[in-house]
Design a protein around this motif. Structure first.
Motif, short mmCIF file in Angstrom:
data_model
loop_
_atom_site.label_atom_id
_atom_site.label_comp_id
_atom_site.label_asym_id
_atom_site.label_seq_id
_atom_site.Cartn_x
_atom_site.Cartn_y
_atom_site.Cartn_z
N LEU A 121 0.82 -1.20 0.00
CA LEU A 121 0.00 0.00 0.00
C LEU A 121 0.86 1.26 0.00
CD1 LEU A 121 -2.79 -1.14 2.47
CD2 LEU A 121 -3.10 -0.60 0.05
N ARG A 137 -7.43 -3.26 -11.18
CA ARG A 137 -6.69 -4.53 -11.20
C ARG A 137 -7.61 -5.68 -10.82
NH1 ARG A 137 -3.98 -3.78 -14.76
NH2 ARG A 137 -3.11 -5.84 -14.38
N ILE A 188 -6.80 -0.02 -7.58
CA ILE A 188 -6.97 -1.41 -7.13
C ILE A 188 -8.23 -2.02 -7.73
CG2 ILE A 188 -7.38 -2.85 -5.10
CD1 ILE A 188 -5.52 -1.06 -3.53
N ARG A 189 -9.28 -1.23 -7.87
CA ARG A 189 -10.50 -1.75 -8.51
C ARG A 189 -10.22 -2.16 -9.96
NH1 ARG A 189 -15.02 2.68 -6.58
NH2 ARG A 189 -15.66 1.67 -4.64
N LEU A 242 -11.42 -1.12 1.05
CA LEU A 242 -10.31 -0.24 0.69
C LEU A 242 -10.41 1.09 1.43
CD1 LEU A 242 -10.12 -0.91 -3.14
CD2 LEU A 242 -8.77 -1.95 -1.32
N ALA A 264 -0.57 -3.94 -6.59
CA ALA A 264 -2.03 -3.94 -6.43
C ALA A 264 -2.59 -5.35 -6.47
CB ALA A 264 -2.67 -3.08 -7.52
N LEU A 290 2.08 1.82 -3.53
CA LEU A 290 1.03 2.37 -4.38
C LEU A 290 0.79 3.84 -4.08
CD1 LEU A 290 -1.39 -0.68 -4.18
CD2 LEU A 290 -0.24 0.12 -6.25
N ARG A 319 1.30 -2.45 -10.70
CA ARG A 319 0.23 -3.41 -10.98
C ARG A 319 0.46 -4.68 -10.16
NH1 ARG A 319 1.23 -1.85 -16.69
NH2 ARG A 319 -0.42 -0.44 -17.36
N VAL A 324 -2.02 -6.96 -3.14
CA VAL A 324 -3.01 -6.53 -2.15
C VAL A 324 -4.32 -7.30 -2.35
CG1 VAL A 324 -4.46 -4.60 -1.42
CG2 VAL A 324 -2.02 -4.23 -1.83
N ILE A 325 -4.74 -7.39 -3.59
CA ILE A 325 -6.01 -8.07 -3.90
C ILE A 325 -5.93 -9.54 -3.51
CG2 ILE A 325 -7.50 -8.83 -5.79
CD1 ILE A 325 -6.69 -6.15 -7.20
#
Length: 695
Positions: A447, A532, A529-530, A489, A473, A450, A470, A476-477
């Motif tokens: 984070l 990705r 993030i959305r 998030l 991210a 990013l 990328r 994280v996902i």
């Protein structure tokens, strides 16, 4: 039909460039021959330590005659336009034809001999070949990865005559540098070429070289009760180093096994290109190594093994020195060094980055009920090993060595594991960090990456992603989804430690013209993030429109989003789902048309009106029941139950549209029915934005 055989023979080609060169050779030759009008049955390329080879079967002897009609200006066009068209086509006015007031030119060209095209193509390909690095030699102007020695070029068994910078084409190749006979080999076609090379100890196909390495390596290990440690990357590399690979098993001093196995393996791999070996009956590595030679030694490889053992001992002695010295230094001294290491000119030092990660780890620890103290301690130590001697020698061991040193220094195992794992996952197939503290520190690290680079406007564009945002991210996902971390998030960012936001503000102001806003920056993070997550779900086979329909609700809990998408996909795969979607779209179209005229009636739907059709009443009660059931299901996040509740609307909606006229001449009836359709849309809209779904 004839066959084309091309070999570009040079001094040693670096192994890392060989397979890319084979693909480039195929692409460049095929593009040029296709543009000339040639077709063929099969095209294959091969790459090895000293040669690039291409063979094309079924190539015609010449290109076909071509006739092309080119549209020109209108017959009434100005003279300048006509003159330009004539110059372009090389024709005169009387050679043009006119149809419907438009001029056309018919251009004819005779076919060309394939040998002429091949000679031109080879010259162009060699002169423009995209090697990552190339060199010029002698007094010529030609550039190649290493000096070219000869060019073999045969078409239909005959030499294609040409010369490139003093190198003439011929039908000659060479065998193995050491094991071969030393004689030049004259070949007639590809079968003869490959057969002669194998007699001269050259395996042309990299797949054959890999198979030989694996079979002989495993046999050598099995003869001594050992097993080869698989390493596909190393196998790819050594298969490009030897034309006749010969695995040899050697011994090393067992004392080196006291080093971490990652150190031993990496020292073998990076410096010496050796495979590690293990004893299946024991844990860890065996005191052996496997080297792939390019010769078959008369003594069975004993001298080669002994020589390589001495070289490996010298390397591992260096590693042992680093290992011992690092333990004398420790984390405090390493962290102090990070103050003098710039992370990025606009983002400060590594020490400042560690402070941000530590603050964020403590905050996330509190949110996820994972020890904030241990999370903060692990984050504080996470980058220290970057200043260690071992990681300076082997950057690939960052994190790994920190984990070992932390354990030896007496830190909690959870802290050591977090230091070891906080870079994970490094890719879509990499494992996730193990344990709660590791998860927290890995999230905090990614984070911060990013937020830092988004703050300075370094969002990836196209294929360009120099800071691997990328990947961060996606990490994280994956952590959130696969660890079932119910963490939105915005809940992460809303409580972002204040000092961190001040640091991002400073970075923003150093690189952007517009005014800083923490809300704007946090929104950029959420959106990134959305995006990705959308890509990830598409890769998993989910329809992009379903993802968009769920995202439109504004939810930012990744676990919940994925479950909604999965439930929605399952629902729409049923007849009830497909038919209800059609009913939704019909209702939405009616409402949109009415909205263009003015405000659409809203409020409570009335039942029991005079002459009210039964389907209208049934739908009104069905909508009320569905609303209650959907709201209850969503509160418990039972998305399958929410879809089941919507399925109950399918039959009432169908009957309503079959039997009820929405645009009644009676204003009261029309308003009531529009309210009812609006409620259908609203109830379904609690689950997803069905308007974004195709179908």
């Amino acid at each position: 039909m004839p066959q084309l055989l091309l070999e570009i023979f040079s001094e040693e080609i670096p192994a890392r460039m060989q397979q890319g060169a084979a693909r480039d050779l195929e692409r460049m030759v095929s593009d040029r021959l296709k543009a000339a009008g040639l077709t063929w049955d099969a095209l294959t390329t091969y790459a090895g330590p000293r040669r690039l080879t291409l063979v094309i079967d079924g190539l015609p002897a010449a290109t076909p005659d071509r006739e092309e009609e080119v549209k020109g200006p209108r017959a009434s066009a100005p003279e300048q336009a006509l003159d330009g068209f004539l110059r372009k086509t090389g024709l005169t006015r009387d050679q043009l034809t006119e149809r419907d007031g438009v001029l056309f030119a018919v251009l004819s060209s005779k076919g060309r001999a394939t040998t002429d095209l091949v000679a031109e193509t080879v010259d162009q390909v060699i002169r423009t070949f995209p090697w990552p690095k190339s060199m010029r030699w002698g007094s010529g102007t030609l550039r190649w990865v290493r000096p070219i020695k000869r060019i073999l070029c045969l078409f239909d068994g005959k030499v294609v005559p040409f010369e490139i910078d003093g190198i003439p084409s011929d039908a000659i190749t060479e065998g193995h540098r050491f094991l071969g006979s030393g004689q030049l080999l004259k070949v007639s076609d590809f079968v003869d070429y490959r057969t002669q090379l194998e007699r001269e100890f050259v395996l042309l196909d990299v797949a054959d070289r890999k198979l030989r390495i694996l079979e002989q390596a495993k046999a050598a290990c099995a003869a001594r009760g050992l097993s080869l440690v698989d390493d596909d990357g190393l196998l790819d590399e050594v298969a490009g180093l030897a034309e006749w690979p010969t695995p040899i098993l050697g011994d090393m001093d067992p004392q080196f096994l006291a080093l971490p196995p990652e150190v031993v393996r990496l020292s073998m791999k990076v410096h010496q290109k050796y495979f590690a070996v293990r004893d299946p009956a024991k844990e860890g590595l065996a005191p052996n190594f496997l080297v792939v030679a390019n010769v078959e030694a008369t003594d069975g490889g004993k001298a080669l093994a002994a020589g390589n053992s001495r070289v490996l001992s010298a390397r591992l002695n260096d590693a042992r020195f680093f290992w011992d010295e690092d333990q004398k230094v420790g984390f405090d001294a390493w962290n102090a060094k990070l103050s003098g290491v710039t992370f990025h000119a606009k983002l400060g030092t590594l020490a400042e980055r560690v402070e941000r990660i530590e603050r964020q780890a403590r905050t996330l620890g509190r949110q996820l009920n994972i020890s904030p103290a241990l999370s903060g301690e692990a984050a504080k130590l996470s980058k220290a090993d970057l200043a260690s001697s071992m990681v300076g020698e082997f950057p690939e061991l960052q994190g790994t060595m920190g984990g070992y040193y932390a354990r030896l220094a007496g830190y909690d195992d959870a802290v050591a594991d977090a230091i070891r794992d906080h870079y994970k996952p490094l890719g879509p197939n990499d494992s996730l960090p193990v344990g709660g503290v590791s998860t927290v520190v890995a999230l905090a690290d990614k984070l911060d990456m990013l937020m830092s680079f988004l703050a300075i406007g370094e969002k990836p564009t196209g294929s360009r992603d120099p800071y691997a945002l990328r990947r961060a991210a996606l990490g994280v996902i994956r952590i959130i989804l696969e660890r079932d971390a119910f963490l939105s998030l915005k809940s992460i960012t809303d409580v972002w430690p204040g000092p961190n936001l001040l640091a991002y503000q400073k970075a923003w102001e150093l690189s952007r013209d517009d005014d800083y806003s923490d809300i704007k920056l946090l929104d950029e993070l959420v959106d990134f993030i959305r995006d990705r997550l959308t890509v990830l779900l598409r890769d998993r086979g989910q329809r992009h429109d379903l993802v968009a329909a769920v995202f439109a609700l504004g939810d930012d809990d990744l676990v919940r989003i994925v479950r909604r998408v999965e439930a929605l996909a399952a629902f729409l795969a049923t007849d009830d789902g497909a038919n209800l979607l059609a009913g939704y779209k019909r209702a939405s179209n009616i409402l949109r048309a009415e909205e263009k005229k003015g405000p659409v009636p809203t409020g409570m739907v009335q039942t029991g009106l005079p002459n009210q059709p039964e389907p209208e009443t049934v739908l009104a009660f069905a909508v009320g029941a569905a609303r209650t059931a959907v709201e209850t299901a969503l509160e418990t996040e039972d998305f399958a139950a929410a879809m089941t509740a919507l399925a109950g609307l399918r039959a009432p909606v169908d009957r309503f549209f079959e039997d009820v006229l929405v645009n009644s001449d009676v204003a009261e009836e029309r308003d009531n029915r529009l309210k009812l359709l609006g409620q259908v849309r609203d109830v379904m809209g609690q689950v997803a934005d069905f308007g974004q779904i195709a179908g």
